[in-house]
Scaffold this motif. Sequence first.
Motif, PDB file in Angstrom:
ATOM      1  N   PHE A 109       0.838  -1.206   0.000  1.00 34.62           N
ATOM      2  CA  PHE A 109       0.000   0.000   0.000  1.00 34.62           C
ATOM      3  C   PHE A 109       0.875   1.261   0.000  1.00 34.62           C
ATOM      4  O   PHE A 109       0.575   2.230  -0.694  1.00 34.62           O
ATOM      5  CB  PHE A 109      -0.946   0.009   1.201  1.00 34.62           C
ATOM      6  CG  PHE A 109      -2.095  -0.932   1.066  1.00 34.62           C
ATOM      7  CD1 PHE A 109      -3.070  -0.734   0.097  1.00 34.62           C
ATOM      8  CD2 PHE A 109      -2.204  -2.030   1.901  1.00 34.62           C
ATOM      9  CE1 PHE A 109      -4.141  -1.603  -0.038  1.00 34.62           C
ATOM     10  CE2 PHE A 109      -3.268  -2.911   1.785  1.00 34.62           C
ATOM     11  CZ  PHE A 109      -4.230  -2.703   0.811  1.00 34.62           C
ATOM     12  N   GLY A 110       1.949   1.245   0.798  1.00 32.10           N
ATOM     13  CA  GLY A 110       2.853   2.397   0.830  1.00 32.10           C
ATOM     14  C   GLY A 110       3.490   2.681  -0.522  1.00 32.10           C
ATOM     15  O   GLY A 110       3.600   3.842  -0.942  1.00 32.10           O
ATOM     16  N   VAL A 111       3.904   1.644  -1.222  1.00 34.15           N
ATOM     17  CA  VAL A 111       4.510   1.813  -2.548  1.00 34.15           C
ATOM     18  C   VAL A 111       3.480   2.369  -3.526  1.00 34.15           C
ATOM     19  O   VAL A 111       3.793   3.239  -4.347  1.00 34.15           O
ATOM     20  CB  VAL A 111       5.113   0.486  -3.048  1.00 34.15           C
ATOM     21  CG1 VAL A 111       5.500   0.575  -4.512  1.00 34.15           C
ATOM     22  CG2 VAL A 111       6.316   0.099  -2.198  1.00 34.15           C
ATOM     23  N   GLN A 112       2.245   1.894  -3.446  1.00 35.71           N
ATOM     24  CA  GLN A 112       1.202   2.401  -4.342  1.00 35.71           C
ATOM     25  C   GLN A 112       0.920   3.883  -4.082  1.00 35.71           C
ATOM     26  O   GLN A 112       0.749   4.663  -5.023  1.00 35.71           O
ATOM     27  CB  GLN A 112      -0.087   1.577  -4.201  1.00 35.71           C
ATOM     28  CG  GLN A 112       0.069   0.135  -4.633  1.00 35.71           C
ATOM     29  CD  GLN A 112       0.636  -0.001  -6.032  1.00 35.71           C
ATOM     30  OE1 GLN A 112       0.247   0.697  -6.960  1.00 35.71           O
ATOM     31  NE2 GLN A 112       1.591  -0.906  -6.185  1.00 35.71           N
ATOM     32  N   ILE A 113       0.899   4.274  -2.818  1.00 40.64           N
ATOM     33  CA  ILE A 113       0.706   5.692  -2.478  1.00 40.64           C
ATOM     34  C   ILE A 113       1.868   6.509  -3.019  1.00 40.64           C
ATOM     35  O   ILE A 113       1.678   7.596  -3.567  1.00 40.64           O
ATOM     36  CB  ILE A 113       0.541   5.862  -0.949  1.00 40.64           C
ATOM     37  CG1 ILE A 113      -0.792   5.273  -0.504  1.00 40.64           C
ATOM     38  CG2 ILE A 113       0.658   7.335  -0.542  1.00 40.64           C
ATOM     39  CD1 ILE A 113      -0.953   5.151   0.998  1.00 40.64           C
ATOM     40  N   MET A 114       3.078   5.990  -2.886  1.00 43.08           N
ATOM     41  CA  MET A 114       4.253   6.692  -3.385  1.00 43.08           C
ATOM     42  C   MET A 114       4.173   6.890  -4.901  1.00 43.08           C
ATOM     43  O   MET A 114       4.537   7.947  -5.423  1.00 43.08           O
ATOM     44  CB  MET A 114       5.520   5.908  -3.039  1.00 43.08           C
ATOM     45  CG  MET A 114       6.797   6.599  -3.435  1.00 43.08           C
ATOM     46  SD  MET A 114       8.245   5.590  -3.128  1.00 43.08           S
ATOM     47  CE  MET A 114       8.193   4.486  -4.525  1.00 43.08           C
ATOM     48  N   ARG A 115       3.675   5.894  -5.600  1.00 43.24           N
ATOM     49  CA  ARG A 115       3.597   5.982  -7.068  1.00 43.24           C
ATOM     50  C   ARG A 115       2.614   7.034  -7.554  1.00 43.24           C
ATOM     51  O   ARG A 115       2.794   7.605  -8.625  1.00 43.24           O
ATOM     52  CB  ARG A 115       3.231   4.628  -7.654  1.00 43.24           C
ATOM     53  CG  ARG A 115       4.375   3.654  -7.580  1.00 43.24           C
ATOM     54  CD  ARG A 115       4.038   2.364  -8.263  1.00 43.24           C
ATOM     55  NE  ARG A 115       5.208   1.493  -8.257  1.00 43.24           N
ATOM     56  CZ  ARG A 115       5.178   0.217  -8.527  1.00 43.24           C
ATOM     57  NH1 ARG A 115       4.034  -0.354  -8.843  1.00 43.24           N
ATOM     58  NH2 ARG A 115       6.267  -0.496  -8.503  1.00 43.24           N
TER      59      ARG A 115
END
Length: 155
Positions: free
Chosen positions: A60-66
């Motif tokens: 989820f954190g990586v998706q938010i970062m993207r």
Amino acid sequence: MKHPYAQLAIALVSGLVFGFGLSLSGMLNPQRVQGFLDIFGVWDPSLAFVLGGAVVVATFGVQIMRISSHPVLEPRYHVPTNKKIDAPLILGSAIFGIGWGLGGLCPGPAVALLSMGSVKPTVFVVCMLAGMQVHDRLLRTSQTSDPPIDLQLRR
């Protein structure tokens, strides 16, 4: 624009949540970790579930970062750019795994256990920090792509 007090507060809250999660999951117990590594004995799969939960949260954190242009308190994300699997990565991973297996402690739980005043985690963390210093002083190259975030509070 830097926000050192907010960065420090978020780091402290994150550390507290991480430490609470380690404690709640039983991962502060070295026997749990050693049980996970004992694949030919009485294997304890609980660490796999903790790691799986961490992967879900990190996804989820990586998706938010993207989808965001930058973090809330920084002008840009600090993401490693080196994606090659080379000898230092493999050797470092092996050394990390050997230390983890011998001590039964991973760095996160070891630091969390410092609050309990036990000797074993204290020796582990001191030796871990000494190893990091040896690396930085003797082996570190100037090829690091991103310096550590400066959290020093300035007046």
